[in-house]
Structures are given as structure tokens and as C-alpha cells.
Design a protein around this motif. Structure first.
Motif, PDB file in Angstrom:
ATOM      1  N   ALA A 266      17.523   3.674 -13.887  1.00 45.18           N
ATOM      2  CA  ALA A 266      17.761   2.534 -12.997  1.00 45.18           C
ATOM      3  C   ALA A 266      18.242   3.002 -11.627  1.00 45.18           C
ATOM      4  O   ALA A 266      17.816   2.464 -10.592  1.00 45.18           O
ATOM      5  N   LEU A 267      19.102   3.998 -11.588  1.00 43.19           N
ATOM      6  CA  LEU A 267      19.569   4.539 -10.304  1.00 43.19           C
ATOM      7  C   LEU A 267      18.426   5.165  -9.522  1.00 43.19           C
ATOM      8  O   LEU A 267      18.371   5.065  -8.291  1.00 43.19           O
ATOM      9  N   ALA A 268      17.515   5.818 -10.235  1.00 45.10           N
ATOM     10  CA  ALA A 268      16.343   6.372  -9.561  1.00 45.10           C
ATOM     11  C   ALA A 268      15.509   5.258  -8.930  1.00 45.10           C
ATOM     12  O   ALA A 268      14.965   5.411  -7.832  1.00 45.10           O
ATOM     13  N   GLU A 269      15.416   4.115  -9.625  1.00 46.46           N
ATOM     14  CA  GLU A 269      14.703   2.960  -9.070  1.00 46.46           C
ATOM     15  C   GLU A 269      15.421   2.432  -7.830  1.00 46.46           C
ATOM     16  O   GLU A 269      14.792   2.096  -6.820  1.00 46.46           O
ATOM     17  N   LEU A 270      16.755   2.356  -7.908  1.00 45.18           N
ATOM     18  CA  LEU A 270      17.521   1.818  -6.776  1.00 45.18           C
ATOM     19  C   LEU A 270      17.444   2.718  -5.545  1.00 45.18           C
ATOM     20  O   LEU A 270      17.647   2.251  -4.421  1.00 45.18           O
ATOM     21  N   ALA A 271      17.128   3.995  -5.745  1.00 45.93           N
ATOM     22  CA  ALA A 271      16.989   4.888  -4.600  1.00 45.93           C
ATOM     23  C   ALA A 271      15.833   4.461  -3.699  1.00 45.93           C
ATOM     24  O   ALA A 271      15.805   4.799  -2.502  1.00 45.93           O
ATOM     25  N   ASP A 272      14.894   3.690  -4.257  1.00 44.45           N
ATOM     26  CA  ASP A 272      13.764   3.189  -3.471  1.00 44.45           C
ATOM     27  C   ASP A 272      14.000   1.775  -2.948  1.00 44.45           C
ATOM     28  O   ASP A 272      13.111   1.176  -2.335  1.00 44.45           O
ATOM     29  N   ASP A 273      15.179   1.233  -3.191  1.00 46.86           N
ATOM     30  CA  ASP A 273      15.521  -0.124  -2.762  1.00 46.86           C
ATOM     31  C   ASP A 273      16.341  -0.036  -1.472  1.00 46.86           C
ATOM     32  O   ASP A 273      17.480   0.463  -1.474  1.00 46.86           O
ATOM     33  N   GLU A 274      15.775  -0.536  -0.375  1.00 45.60           N
ATOM     34  CA  GLU A 274      16.458  -0.424   0.920  1.00 45.60           C
ATOM     35  C   GLU A 274      17.800  -1.138   0.900  1.00 45.60           C
ATOM     36  O   GLU A 274      18.786  -0.671   1.490  1.00 45.60           O
ATOM     37  N   GLY A 275      17.850  -2.272   0.207  1.00 46.01           N
ATOM     38  CA  GLY A 275      19.104  -3.012   0.145  1.00 46.01           C
ATOM     39  C   GLY A 275      20.199  -2.225  -0.544  1.00 46.01           C
ATOM     40  O   GLY A 275      21.368  -2.285  -0.138  1.00 46.01           O
ATOM     41  N   ALA A 276      19.845  -1.468  -1.586  1.00 42.22           N
ATOM     42  CA  ALA A 276      20.836  -0.652  -2.286  1.00 42.22           C
ATOM     43  C   ALA A 276      21.290   0.519  -1.431  1.00 42.22           C
ATOM     44  O   ALA A 276      22.411   1.022  -1.605  1.00 42.22           O
ATOM     45  N   ARG A 277      20.425   0.931  -0.506  1.00 45.15           N
ATOM     46  CA  ARG A 277      20.772   2.084   0.350  1.00 45.15           C
ATOM     47  C   ARG A 277      21.569   1.670   1.584  1.00 45.15           C
ATOM     48  O   ARG A 277      22.028   2.530   2.342  1.00 45.15           O
ATOM     49  N   THR A 278      21.728   0.371   1.785  1.00 42.90           N
ATOM     50  CA  THR A 278      22.414  -0.122   2.983  1.00 42.90           C
ATOM     51  C   THR A 278      23.867   0.336   3.023  1.00 42.90           C
ATOM     52  O   THR A 278      24.566   0.351   2.001  1.00 42.90           O
ATOM     53  N   SER A 279      24.321   0.696   4.225  1.00 40.22           N
ATOM     54  CA  SER A 279      25.701   1.167   4.393  1.00 40.22           C
ATOM     55  C   SER A 279      26.694   0.028   4.220  1.00 40.22           C
ATOM     56  O   SER A 279      26.398  -1.142   4.534  1.00 40.22           O
ATOM     57  N   ILE A 304      17.201  -2.199 -14.562  1.00 38.22           N
ATOM     58  CA  ILE A 304      17.190  -1.904 -16.005  1.00 38.22           C
ATOM     59  C   ILE A 304      16.176  -2.788 -16.720  1.00 38.22           C
ATOM     60  O   ILE A 304      15.435  -2.334 -17.595  1.00 38.22           O
ATOM     61  N   ASP A 305      16.105  -4.077 -16.318  1.00 40.71           N
ATOM     62  CA  ASP A 305      15.203  -5.016 -16.981  1.00 40.71           C
ATOM     63  C   ASP A 305      13.737  -4.646 -16.795  1.00 40.71           C
ATOM     64  O   ASP A 305      12.893  -5.028 -17.622  1.00 40.71           O
ATOM     65  N   THR A 306      13.423  -3.938 -15.729  1.00 39.29           N
ATOM     66  CA  THR A 306      12.024  -3.599 -15.465  1.00 39.29           C
ATOM     67  C   THR A 306      11.629  -2.222 -16.000  1.00 39.29           C
ATOM     68  O   THR A 306      10.478  -1.822 -15.854  1.00 39.29           O
ATOM     69  N   LEU A 307      12.570  -1.508 -16.621  1.00 39.98           N
ATOM     70  CA  LEU A 307      12.264  -0.156 -17.106  1.00 39.98           C
ATOM     71  C   LEU A 307      11.307  -0.193 -18.283  1.00 39.98           C
ATOM     72  O   LEU A 307      11.364  -1.090 -19.138  1.00 39.98           O
ATOM     73  N   ASP A 308      10.438   0.795 -18.341  1.00 36.82           N
ATOM     74  CA  ASP A 308       9.544   0.975 -19.478  1.00 36.82           C
ATOM     75  C   ASP A 308      10.313   1.724 -20.571  1.00 36.82           C
ATOM     76  O   ASP A 308      10.782   2.844 -20.331  1.00 36.82           O
ATOM     77  N   PRO A 309      10.479   1.149 -21.761  1.00 38.83           N
ATOM     78  CA  PRO A 309      11.176   1.862 -22.836  1.00 38.83           C
ATOM     79  C   PRO A 309      10.594   3.238 -23.125  1.00 38.83           C
ATOM     80  O   PRO A 309      11.314   4.140 -23.549  1.00 38.83           O
ATOM     81  N   ALA A 310       9.300   3.407 -22.877  1.00 35.25           N
ATOM     82  CA  ALA A 310       8.681   4.715 -23.107  1.00 35.25           C
ATOM     83  C   ALA A 310       9.265   5.775 -22.179  1.00 35.25           C
ATOM     84  O   ALA A 310       9.361   6.955 -22.540  1.00 35.25           O
TER      85      ALA A 310
END
Length: 410
Positions: A266-279, A304-310
Motif C-alpha cells: 500500500a505504501l508503494a502505491e501511495l508513493a505514486d499518489d501526489e496527494g500523499a506526497r504533498t508537504s 489496501i482495498d485495491t491490492l491484488d491478493p496475488a
């Protein structure tokens, strides 16, 4: 299933001498695998009396201990020594290796003999890496359990308690090899501890719990076995002579480990989210109201909800491969096999590889190898455990698999 206080020898169920179950190592230790999995695993201690007069002598013996200490050139950390609950400094039982061995921490059999005579306990560690019978047994036990296994041996002089009451952060099978040892088992003060939650974090609670009536108070004799889930308090005292017991530690995969991988992905996904990267605001004091925890938590939940269990399974499977080793391999034997390879040479998958096929690449404990050139049916049969010929696999592909340590002589 825990047993009431007991010092007798006939009141606990014993495994059958021969058990045809498809989990042979586990069945040897606990007998009825299905009942164990359903009612005991991770829940309750289980005491099993010897069903085989030979006990566990094929896995380890007193003579084995002497060979390991006196002839195998062990170094730390493959051995440690304890007395009255304290672990001795390595220098107390090691010495330089002598001419031709430029190392200073080989086990000294002379020092060890003196320490043992003085009441110290010898702990042989990681025997699943250095003693052939236990290498094979622990690999099969790990395959049976689906969880990594390690093996230590505790060699205790007469009338000696090696360690005070404590709990382990892994499940254990205790296999009594030689001598008699009294065990006292108490309920957990911190059930199912994680690997970074040692008993010393609850030292006072452990001390107080150990003063209560034990769940099990018994004497183990050669061939007896005891299963303890992580967290159960235990202490053992040698009776009347030298005792040797094996502790097979099971480092169970947990839901917490699943959570770790979920959060990492999930954190790896958030690294691509500009809003999560905002100061955070300029001049922030990192006070509660400035952290936007509700926004961040919502983004984390959504990721987390969008993660592939695989993907989660793939990360855990990679960790599992790193946690154990494949069956031992002889480099010279593999070289000779590749050199004399013919179309009729029989080959099989190396045991305990934990191999999976992903997009034409075989992922295994021996590494990753592209197997596009292997016919699909032959590859399927190989992974199922069949013995094939080099002609079935294709000579060039077979040689590649041999040199990569993925297949061995059939």
C-alpha cells in the motif's frame, strides 16, 4: 491438548510407530496429523510418550554431540554455553583453530569439557545446517508444516537447570534424546508473541506466573516429545545424569506478516499518489491537528482495498524461499552430471526448492531461470515430481537446469 500435572508414563496418547500419513516428519513427532492441525496447532501444549524404543537416536545421540564438538570444527554462533541461566562469553569456550586455520573462534573441546564438568549447559545451534540427519529431517518437517524450522540441541549436566522460566517467540517440538529431564509448563503471560516481543519484555509477569500451578509437570525420557506453542512458559531440569534434547523451533507465518506485506504494498502505491506526497504546512510543529491523519488513513485504506491478493502472496512466498534452503547439492556431482549428459540421462527436480513458474521463469530457492525452451508438458511433469530424461526436457535446457542447481540425477 494440554495435560494435567503428571509424572507418570502411560496417560498420554502415543503416535503409531508406523504412520502412512503424507507428512512423514510431522507424523513421526505427533502421530495424528489431522487432529494436531485441527485442535492443537498454535493453541495448546501436547505431550506424547515414546512409541519407538529407538527414540530419536537416528537424528542425534550423545556420540553425535561429541563428534560435533570434537571433530567438526564448529565456530560461533553454532555453539553457545550457559550456566545458571546466563550465557557465557564466546572466549570462555573457543580458541584459535591452529596451524592452517586463520580463525580465532573455533570451539575448544578442552575448554568445553571443563565447563561441562563444572555444570554448564552446551547449546548446539542451527543443527539443521551442520548435521546431516537433521538437515534432512528439518527440511521435511518444514515442508510438512508450511513454516520454517530450525534445530538446536541442549546438553545438560546432572541436576542442572539450563535456563530459568521463559517463553519462546516460536513454537517448538522438544524431542528427548538421552537422559531424563523434568519439564514445568505454565500458561502464557503474552499469548502468541511476535519475534520482536521476547519474554524479557514481561520479566516480572513471567516470574509471577511461574510461581503458579503448572499446566504440565512431567519427566521426559528418551523418545518422548513435547509440543509448545510460542508464548507458553517453560523450564527444564536434568535428573540424575547427562541429558540431551532437541528443540525444533517453528517460526510460524502469522497474520501480522500478512499485514506487513499489505502495508508495504500500500505504501508503494501511495508513493505514486501526489496527494500523499504533498508537504505538510510550512512551520509545522507536527501537532495532532497538522498531520492530516484522516486523509492519509483514507488513502492508505483505499490503497489496501485495491491490492491484488496475488501480489501479497508473491511477496510472502519470496520471504518463505529465503527462510529455508533447498536440499543439499554437490557442485562436483552436478558438474559431472552435466559433462556426461545424454538424451537418456534421468533427471528430477531438486527437493525442497519451493519452485513456482511465473511468466516462463522458474522462481526457486536456487535462483531464477528462464525455462521457455522446456516443453510445457515436460515442465509440468517435472514440477509435479516426475523423473524425466534429458531428451524430454531438451538437452540444452536440461544442462541449464543442472548447472543452475534446479535438477539432479534421477
Amino acid at each position: 491438548m494440554s495435560r494435567p500435572a503428571d509424572s507418570g508414563r502411560g496417560d498420554a496418547p502415543a503416535p503409531a510407530v508406523a504412520n502412512p500419513h503424507d507428512r512423514p516428519a510431522l507424523a513421526r513427532v505427533i502421530g495424528d496429523v489431522d487432529t494436531f492441525a485441527r485442535t492443537v496447532w498454535g493453541r495448546e501444549p501436547l505431550l506424547l510418550r515414546a512409541a519407538d524404543p529407538a527414540g530419536f537416536a537416528d537424528l542425534l545421540s550423545e556420540a553425535s554431540v561429541d563428534e560435533l564438538v570434537g571433530r567438526r570444527g564448529l565456530r560461533t554462533p553454532f555453539l553457545r554455553v550457559a550456566k545458571q541461566g546466563d550465557t557465557l562469553a564466546n572466549a570462555a569456550f573457543t580458541a584459535p583453530g591452529g596451524l592452517g586455520a586463520g580463525i580465532a573462534d573455533q570451539v575448544s573441546d578442552d575448554k568445553l569439557a571443563a565447563l561441562f564438568a563444572g555444570g554448564s549447559t552446551i547449546v548446539l545451534q542451527a543443527l539443521h545446517r551442520v548435521w546431516p540427519p537433521l538437515i534432512d529431517f528439518c527440511q521435511q518437517l518444514a515442508a510438512d508444516l508450511g513454516h520454517p524450522v530450525q534445530a538446536n540441541a541442549y546438553v545438560t549436566p546432572p541436576q542442572n537447570q539450563g535456563f530459568d522460566d521463559h517463553y519462546d517467540v516460536h513454537d517448538v517440538f522438544v524431542l528427548q534424546v538421552a537422559g531424563r529431564k523434568r519439564w514445568s509448563i505454565h500458561a502464557p503471560v503474552h499469548p502468541s508473541p511476535l519475534r520482536d516481543q521476547p519474554w524479557t519484555d514481561h520479566r516480572e509477569a513471567v516470574r509471577l506466573a511461574a510461581e503458579q500451578e503448572p499446566l504440565i509437570e512431567t519427566v521426559l525420557e528418551p523418545g518422548d516429545a513435547l509440543y509448545l506453542p510460542r508464548g507458553f512458559l517453560h523450564a527444564a531440569t536434568a535428573l540424575g545424569g547427562v541429558t540431551v534434547h532437541l528443540t525444533l523451533g517453528i517460526h510460524a507465518w502469522t497474520r501480522y506478516a500478512v499485514a506487513q506485506e499489505l502495508v508495504a504494498l500500500a505504501l508503494a502505491e501511495l508513493a505514486d499518489d501526489e496527494g500523499a506526497r504533498t508537504s505538510l504546512p510550512l512551520g509545522t510543529s507536527l501537532a495532532t491537528g497538522e498531520l492530516d491523519t484522516d486523509v492519509v488513513a483514507a488513502k492508505l485504506r483505499a490503497a489496501i482495498d485495491t491490492l491484488d491478493p496475488a501480489a501479497v502472496a508473491g511477496r510472502l512466498q519470496a520471504r518463505r524461499r529465503d527462510a529455508q534452503r533447498a536440499a543439499p547439492l554437490g557442485p562436483l556431482a552436478q558438474h559431472a552430471l552435466a559433462v556426461r549428459l545424454t538424451q537418456s540421462t534421468t533427471l528430477r527436480l531438486r527437493e525442497h526448492l519451493d519452485a513456482t513458474l511465473v511468466d516462463g521463469v522458474l522462481h526457486a530457492r536456487a535462483g531464477r531461470v528462464r525455462v521457455d525452451e522446456v516443453p510445457g508438458d515436460a515442465l509440468k511433469r517435472l514440477l509435479a515430481g516426475d523423473v524425466l530424461t534429458a531428451g524430454d526436457l531438451g538437452s540444452d535446457a536440461a544442462r541449464t537446469l543442472i548447472e543452475a542447481g534446479l535438477v539432479v540425477a534421477g
